[in-house]
Write a protein that holds these residues in place. Sequence first.
Motif, PDB file in Angstrom:
ATOM      1  N   ASN A  68      25.186 -35.630  56.654  1.00 18.17           N
ATOM      2  CA  ASN A  68      24.527 -37.159  57.891  1.00 18.17           C
ATOM      3  C   ASN A  68      25.723 -38.045  56.805  1.00 18.17           C
ATOM      4  N   MET A  69      25.779 -37.848  55.239  1.00 19.11           N
ATOM      5  CA  MET A  69      25.481 -39.015  54.216  1.00 19.11           C
ATOM      6  C   MET A  69      27.463 -38.688  53.959  1.00 19.11           C
ATOM      7  N   THR A  70      27.549 -40.036  53.586  1.00 19.51           N
ATOM      8  CA  THR A  70      29.243 -40.355  53.917  1.00 19.51           C
ATOM      9  C   THR A  70      29.624 -41.529  52.089  1.00 19.51           C
ATOM     10  N   VAL A  71      30.434 -41.697  51.270  1.00 19.25           N
ATOM     11  CA  VAL A  71      30.985 -42.640  50.859  1.00 19.25           C
ATOM     12  C   VAL A  71      31.690 -42.908  51.142  1.00 19.25           C
ATOM     13  N   ARG A  72      32.072 -43.753  50.795  1.00 19.06           N
ATOM     14  CA  ARG A  72      34.092 -44.073  51.012  1.00 19.06           C
ATOM     15  C   ARG A  72      34.136 -44.674  50.343  1.00 19.06           C
ATOM     16  N   ILE A  73      35.144 -45.419  50.521  1.00 18.37           N
ATOM     17  CA  ILE A  73      36.271 -46.996  49.840  1.00 18.37           C
ATOM     18  C   ILE A  73      36.771 -47.431  51.385  1.00 18.37           C
ATOM     19  N   TRP A  74      36.408 -48.663  50.946  1.00 15.21           N
ATOM     20  CA  TRP A  74      36.553 -49.460  52.456  1.00 15.21           C
ATOM     21  C   TRP A  74      37.666 -51.418  51.311  1.00 15.21           C
ATOM     22  N   ARG A  75      38.730 -51.244  50.931  1.00 14.22           N
ATOM     23  CA  ARG A  75      39.798 -52.083  51.165  1.00 14.22           C
ATOM     24  C   ARG A  75      39.827 -53.448  51.449  1.00 14.22           C
ATOM     25  N   ASN A 130      42.130 -44.486  43.121  1.00 10.24           N
ATOM     26  CA  ASN A 130      42.051 -43.411  42.229  1.00 10.24           C
ATOM     27  C   ASN A 130      41.209 -42.469  42.006  1.00 10.24           C
ATOM     28  N   SER A 131      40.683 -43.580  40.854  1.00  6.17           N
ATOM     29  CA  SER A 131      40.077 -42.584  39.583  1.00  6.17           C
ATOM     30  C   SER A 131      38.944 -42.713  40.286  1.00  6.17           C
ATOM     31  N   PHE A 132      38.129 -43.822  40.906  1.00 12.82           N
ATOM     32  CA  PHE A 132      36.796 -44.424  41.620  1.00 12.82           C
ATOM     33  C   PHE A 132      36.737 -43.070  43.227  1.00 12.82           C
ATOM     34  N   GLN A 133      37.281 -43.149  43.684  1.00 15.03           N
ATOM     35  CA  GLN A 133      37.395 -41.688  44.688  1.00 15.03           C
ATOM     36  C   GLN A 133      37.907 -40.347  43.651  1.00 15.03           C
ATOM     37  N   THR A 134      38.232 -40.239  43.104  1.00 13.78           N
ATOM     38  CA  THR A 134      37.650 -38.707  42.590  1.00 13.78           C
ATOM     39  C   THR A 134      36.481 -38.894  41.831  1.00 13.78           C
ATOM     40  N   PHE A 171      29.222 -54.616  47.929  1.00 15.09           N
ATOM     41  CA  PHE A 171      30.709 -54.948  47.583  1.00 15.09           C
ATOM     42  C   PHE A 171      30.937 -55.122  45.546  1.00 15.09           C
ATOM     43  N   LEU A 172      31.958 -54.887  45.286  1.00  9.02           N
ATOM     44  CA  LEU A 172      32.387 -54.661  43.925  1.00  9.02           C
ATOM     45  C   LEU A 172      34.078 -54.782  43.883  1.00  9.02           C
ATOM     46  N   GLY A 173      34.710 -55.128  42.986  1.00 12.93           N
ATOM     47  CA  GLY A 173      35.655 -55.680  42.231  1.00 12.93           C
ATOM     48  C   GLY A 173      36.751 -55.232  42.444  1.00 12.93           C
ATOM     49  N   GLY A 174      36.527 -53.928  42.555  1.00 10.82           N
ATOM     50  CA  GLY A 174      38.537 -53.243  42.994  1.00 10.82           C
ATOM     51  C   GLY A 174      38.955 -52.794  41.762  1.00 10.82           C
ATOM     52  N   TYR A 175      38.777 -53.279  40.329  1.00  7.04           N
ATOM     53  CA  TYR A 175      39.193 -53.016  38.961  1.00  7.04           C
ATOM     54  C   TYR A 175      38.200 -52.716  38.308  1.00  7.04           C
ATOM     55  N   LYS A 176      38.716 -52.220  36.629  1.00  6.02           N
ATOM     56  CA  LYS A 176      37.775 -52.383  35.513  1.00  6.02           C
ATOM     57  C   LYS A 176      38.896 -54.078  34.462  1.00  6.02           C
ATOM     58  N   LEU A 177      37.225 -53.916  34.053  1.00  3.81           N
ATOM     59  CA  LEU A 177      37.840 -55.137  32.904  1.00  3.81           C
ATOM     60  C   LEU A 177      38.748 -54.565  31.989  1.00  3.81           C
ATOM     61  N   ILE A 225      26.037 -44.046  56.133  1.00  6.17           N
ATOM     62  CA  ILE A 225      27.709 -44.128  55.939  1.00  6.17           C
ATOM     63  C   ILE A 225      27.278 -45.345  54.486  1.00  6.17           C
ATOM     64  N   LEU A 226      28.155 -45.047  53.128  1.00  3.37           N
ATOM     65  CA  LEU A 226      27.666 -45.918  52.214  1.00  3.37           C
ATOM     66  C   LEU A 226      29.722 -46.922  52.554  1.00  3.37           C
ATOM     67  N   SER A 227      29.581 -47.260  52.321  1.00  4.36           N
ATOM     68  CA  SER A 227      30.925 -48.275  51.475  1.00  4.36           C
ATOM     69  C   SER A 227      31.180 -48.768  50.951  1.00  4.36           C
ATOM     70  N   TYR A 228      32.165 -48.564  50.159  1.00  2.00           N
ATOM     71  CA  TYR A 228      31.975 -49.941  48.267  1.00  2.00           C
ATOM     72  C   TYR A 228      33.212 -50.537  49.022  1.00  2.00           C
ATOM     73  N   TYR A 229      33.133 -51.664  49.686  1.00  6.33           N
ATOM     74  CA  TYR A 229      33.853 -52.451  49.708  1.00  6.33           C
ATOM     75  C   TYR A 229      35.256 -52.994  48.243  1.00  6.33           C
ATOM     76  N   THR A 230      35.431 -53.561  48.561  1.00  2.61           N
ATOM     77  CA  THR A 230      36.275 -53.858  47.293  1.00  2.61           C
ATOM     78  C   THR A 230      37.638 -54.357  47.229  1.00  2.61           C
ATOM     79  N   HIS A 231      37.983 -55.311  46.552  1.00  3.60           N
ATOM     80  CA  HIS A 231      39.226 -56.305  46.504  1.00  3.60           C
ATOM     81  C   HIS A 231      40.127 -56.323  45.633  1.00  3.60           C
ATOM     82  N   THR A 232      41.082 -56.173  46.313  1.00  2.91           N
ATOM     83  CA  THR A 232      42.276 -55.574  45.608  1.00  2.91           C
ATOM     84  C   THR A 232      43.823 -56.540  45.616  1.00  2.91           C
ATOM     85  N   LEU A 233      43.912 -56.990  47.113  1.00  2.00           N
ATOM     86  CA  LEU A 233      45.017 -58.442  46.775  1.00  2.00           C
ATOM     87  C   LEU A 233      44.936 -58.922  46.040  1.00  2.00           C
ATOM     88  N   LEU A 234      43.513 -59.692  46.350  1.00  2.00           N
ATOM     89  CA  LEU A 234      43.277 -60.705  45.588  1.00  2.00           C
ATOM     90  C   LEU A 234      43.496 -60.784  44.459  1.00  2.00           C
TER      91      LEU A 234
END
Length: 171
Positions: free
Chosen positions: A156-163, A140-144, A72-78, A114-123
Amino acid sequence: MYVRFLPTSLMNIIQSYLENRQKTCSEYSLTDSDKEEIATSGIESYIFKKLSTKKAIHISITENRPIQAVYFLGGYKLYRLPSSPEADWAEFFNIAYVLEYLAPIAAAYKPGVILSYYTHTLLMEKHDNLDTTEINTYMNSFQTVINSFLKYTPLNMTVRIWRDADLYGRD
């Protein structure tokens, strides 16, 4: 990212280190101890010791599905950080660390991880007064950064963003 102000020789050393970190963080060869654990206690016990969430592991193994790891992460940079609103070295090293942690599981368990980075965007728009452009720039920069690692991860290892927006509507 922020190494462009260093002397060229130092930049080359840093670049070499970072490339090596990306290439090797998701590699893992099972040790004799790992193999012994799997042979005596089974794959479920081995993965349990790596992740310590037995129920989810049991269901995934029973159904021959990848192990799900959610970070879990915030979905933005301070905004006060010079890299804002883009991802920076914190994300790079976090991904490297988490992939290194999950690599033994992917090496031992064919369906993988499967590693999913769950991010808050709407909140973040409402709570922290961030606009959609800032959030999208970060995402977009995190996806890069993620994409740069995916060139080196096992198949067999996946990394994705899950918003949160993937689960909930804006309303």
